[in-house]
Design an enzyme around this catalytic site. Structure first.
Site, short mmCIF file in Angstrom:
data_model
loop_
_atom_site.label_atom_id
_atom_site.label_comp_id
_atom_site.label_asym_id
_atom_site.label_seq_id
_atom_site.Cartn_x
_atom_site.Cartn_y
_atom_site.Cartn_z
N ARG A 84 -2.64 5.38 3.00
CA ARG A 84 -1.97 6.47 2.29
C ARG A 84 -2.63 7.81 2.58
O ARG A 84 -2.19 8.83 2.06
CB ARG A 84 -2.02 6.20 0.80
CG ARG A 84 -0.70 5.67 0.22
CD ARG A 84 -0.99 5.34 -1.21
NE ARG A 84 0.10 5.38 -2.12
CZ ARG A 84 0.71 4.29 -2.59
NH1 ARG A 84 0.41 3.10 -2.15
NH2 ARG A 84 1.63 4.41 -3.51
N ARG A 128 3.42 11.91 -8.56
CA ARG A 128 3.25 10.92 -7.48
C ARG A 128 3.96 11.39 -6.21
O ARG A 128 3.47 11.19 -5.10
CB ARG A 128 3.79 9.56 -7.91
CG ARG A 128 2.87 8.89 -8.91
CD ARG A 128 3.52 7.67 -9.51
NE ARG A 128 3.66 6.60 -8.56
CZ ARG A 128 4.52 5.59 -8.71
NH1 ARG A 128 5.32 5.56 -9.75
NH2 ARG A 128 4.56 4.63 -7.83
N LYS A 133 9.99 -0.16 -0.26
CA LYS A 133 9.09 -0.84 0.68
C LYS A 133 8.74 -2.25 0.20
O LYS A 133 8.82 -3.21 0.96
CB LYS A 133 7.78 -0.04 0.86
CG LYS A 133 7.97 1.37 1.35
CD LYS A 133 6.65 2.09 1.51
CE LYS A 133 5.83 2.25 0.23
NZ LYS A 133 6.47 3.10 -0.80
N ARG A 177 12.90 1.03 -12.30
CA ARG A 177 12.13 -0.15 -11.86
C ARG A 177 11.53 -0.89 -13.06
O ARG A 177 10.97 -0.29 -13.96
CB ARG A 177 10.99 0.29 -10.92
CG ARG A 177 10.07 -0.87 -10.55
CD ARG A 177 9.27 -0.62 -9.29
NE ARG A 177 8.54 0.64 -9.29
CZ ARG A 177 7.99 1.18 -8.19
NH1 ARG A 177 8.08 0.55 -7.04
NH2 ARG A 177 7.34 2.32 -8.28
N ARG A 217 6.05 0.01 -15.41
CA ARG A 217 4.69 0.43 -15.06
C ARG A 217 4.37 1.78 -15.70
O ARG A 217 5.23 2.64 -15.78
CB ARG A 217 4.56 0.55 -13.53
CG ARG A 217 4.44 -0.77 -12.82
CD ARG A 217 4.63 -0.68 -11.33
NE ARG A 217 4.04 0.48 -10.67
CZ ARG A 217 4.13 0.71 -9.36
NH1 ARG A 217 4.78 -0.14 -8.58
NH2 ARG A 217 3.59 1.77 -8.82
P1 ADP Z 1 8.28 0.83 -3.29
O1 ADP Z 1 7.57 -0.46 -2.96
O2 ADP Z 1 8.59 1.63 -2.05
O3 ADP Z 1 7.57 1.64 -4.33
P2 ADP Z 1 10.24 -0.91 -4.57
O4 ADP Z 1 10.54 -1.94 -3.52
O5 ADP Z 1 9.41 -1.33 -5.72
O6 ADP Z 1 9.68 0.45 -3.89
O7 ADP Z 1 11.66 -0.37 -5.10
C1 ADP Z 1 11.73 0.65 -6.10
C2 ADP Z 1 12.86 0.30 -7.07
O8 ADP Z 1 14.11 0.35 -6.38
C3 ADP Z 1 12.76 -1.11 -7.65
O9 ADP Z 1 13.27 -1.05 -8.98
C4 ADP Z 1 13.70 -1.94 -6.77
O10 ADP Z 1 14.25 -3.05 -7.48
C5 ADP Z 1 14.77 -0.93 -6.42
N1 ADP Z 1 15.36 -1.09 -5.09
C6 ADP Z 1 14.72 -1.49 -3.94
N2 ADP Z 1 15.59 -1.46 -2.91
C7 ADP Z 1 16.76 -1.01 -3.40
C8 ADP Z 1 18.07 -0.76 -2.82
N3 ADP Z 1 18.30 -0.93 -1.52
N4 ADP Z 1 19.04 -0.29 -3.63
C9 ADP Z 1 18.80 -0.09 -4.96
N5 ADP Z 1 17.63 -0.31 -5.57
C10 ADP Z 1 16.62 -0.77 -4.80
P1 AMP Z 2 2.19 1.46 -5.38
O1 AMP Z 2 2.34 0.15 -6.07
O2 AMP Z 2 2.12 1.35 -3.90
O3 AMP Z 2 3.25 2.45 -5.84
O4 AMP Z 2 0.78 2.06 -5.84
C1 AMP Z 2 0.51 2.33 -7.19
C2 AMP Z 2 -0.75 3.18 -7.32
O5 AMP Z 2 -1.87 2.46 -6.81
C3 AMP Z 2 -0.75 4.50 -6.55
O6 AMP Z 2 -0.09 5.55 -7.23
C4 AMP Z 2 -2.26 4.75 -6.40
O7 AMP Z 2 -2.83 5.21 -7.60
C5 AMP Z 2 -2.78 3.34 -6.15
N1 AMP Z 2 -2.77 3.01 -4.70
C6 AMP Z 2 -2.05 2.04 -4.08
N2 AMP Z 2 -2.31 2.01 -2.76
C7 AMP Z 2 -3.23 2.99 -2.54
C8 AMP Z 2 -3.89 3.49 -1.39
N3 AMP Z 2 -3.65 2.97 -0.16
N4 AMP Z 2 -4.78 4.52 -1.53
C9 AMP Z 2 -5.02 5.04 -2.74
N5 AMP Z 2 -4.43 4.64 -3.87
C10 AMP Z 2 -3.54 3.62 -3.79
#
Ligand code: ADP
Ligand code: AMP
Length: 213
Positions: A88, A171, A13, A127, A160
């Site tokens: 969420r 998660r 996302k 990541r 992270r």
């Molecule tokens: P989210 O915001 O849904 O948690 P991220 O955008 O941070 O996900 O993506 C999760 C991981 O996957 C990151 O390491 C990112 O670089 C990688 N990633 C994102 N899109 C793709 C893709 N289409 N193919 C492979 N890896 C991807």
């Molecule tokens: P994310 O970067 O979206 O993966 O979020 C990382 C962490 O932040 C999550 O696992 C939650 O602990 C917290 N978090 C982010 N967005 C929310 C939300 N909308 N409601 C509650 N916790 C959140």
């Protein structure tokens, strides 16, 4: 554009939100980034949120809603926004609706990202994030030019705390229990579009643009 990106953690996302926000000229609001910023700065909110985040649990609704309410009222969000990682929970979605109603607005679209679980786990495990500029990489799929160093600001990349193997499963369970009900919630409001999040970033981007245009 008033849009939500919904889907499990690690589905891609944030990566796509970066691109769409630039393309459409709207701010991207990532509650994860906002919370991590507060944790880094050791604000009261950050200190309250840290434990929940490290354990892979959701931060309490009222904390996150307060954060989003403040941002949505700011001048930069008046022409639209892209919400990444919010809402969420159903109470968060209800509160968002009230907030939008109070300013005479409504949601245009909710994009629901899908990906098989084994791919999600691979994406989260690989990541690496820049603690400074928030750029996101993947050790195999999207590596930085210099190993472990951010291309944008040359800061050392980190993994992270909540991306470590012991937290990933919890998660994903939290997502299934608390966030997945939003799929039906937004289906019922006729704003949900499903997006296949598999394959290279450019392929996902193309499918996403087709849904948004
Ligand atoms: P989210 O915001 O849904 O948690 P991220 O955008 O941070 O996900 O993506 C999760 C991981 O996957 C990151 O390491 C990112 O670089 C990688 N990633 C994102 N899109 C793709 C893709 N289409 N193919 C492979 N890896 C991807
Ligand atoms: P994310 O970067 O979206 O993966 O979020 C990382 C962490 O932040 C999550 O696992 C939650 O602990 C917290 N978090 C982010 N967005 C929310 C939300 N909308 N409601 C509650 N916790 C959140």
């Amino acid at each position: 554009m008033r849009c939500i990106f919904l889907g499990p953690p690690g589905v891609g996302k944030g990566t796509q939100a970066e691109f769409v926000a630039r393309e459409f000229g709207v701010p991207k609001l990532s509650t994860g980034d906002l919370l991590r910023d507060s944790v880094q700065k050791k604000t009261t909110l950050g200190l309250e949120a840290k434990g929940f985040m490290d354990r892979g649990e959701l931060v309490p609704d009222e904390v996150v809603i307060g954060l989003v309410r403040e941002k949505l009222r700011s001048a930069e969000c008046q022409k639209g926004f892209l919400l990444d990682g919010f809402p969420r929970t159903v109470p968060q979605a209800d509160q968002l609706e009230l907030l939008l109603q109070s300013s005479g607005n409504s949601l245009d679209r909710v994009i629901y990202f899908t990906l098989p679980k084994d791919e999600i786990v691979k994406r989260i495990s690989g990541r690496r994030s820049c603690p400074r500029c928030k750029a996101v990489y993947h050790i195999q799929a999207i590596p930085p030019k210099k190993n472990g160093i951010c291309d944008v600001c040359e800061t050392e990349l980190i993994q992270r705390n909540d991306d470590k193997p012991e937290t990933i499963e919890s998660r994903l369970s939290v997502y299934d229990e608390q966030t997945a009900p939003l799929i039906e919630y937004y289906k019922g409001k006729n704003v949900l579009s499903e997006l296949d999040g598999s394959g290279p970033v450019d392929d996902v981007q193309r499918r996403l643009l087709a849904l948004l245009s």
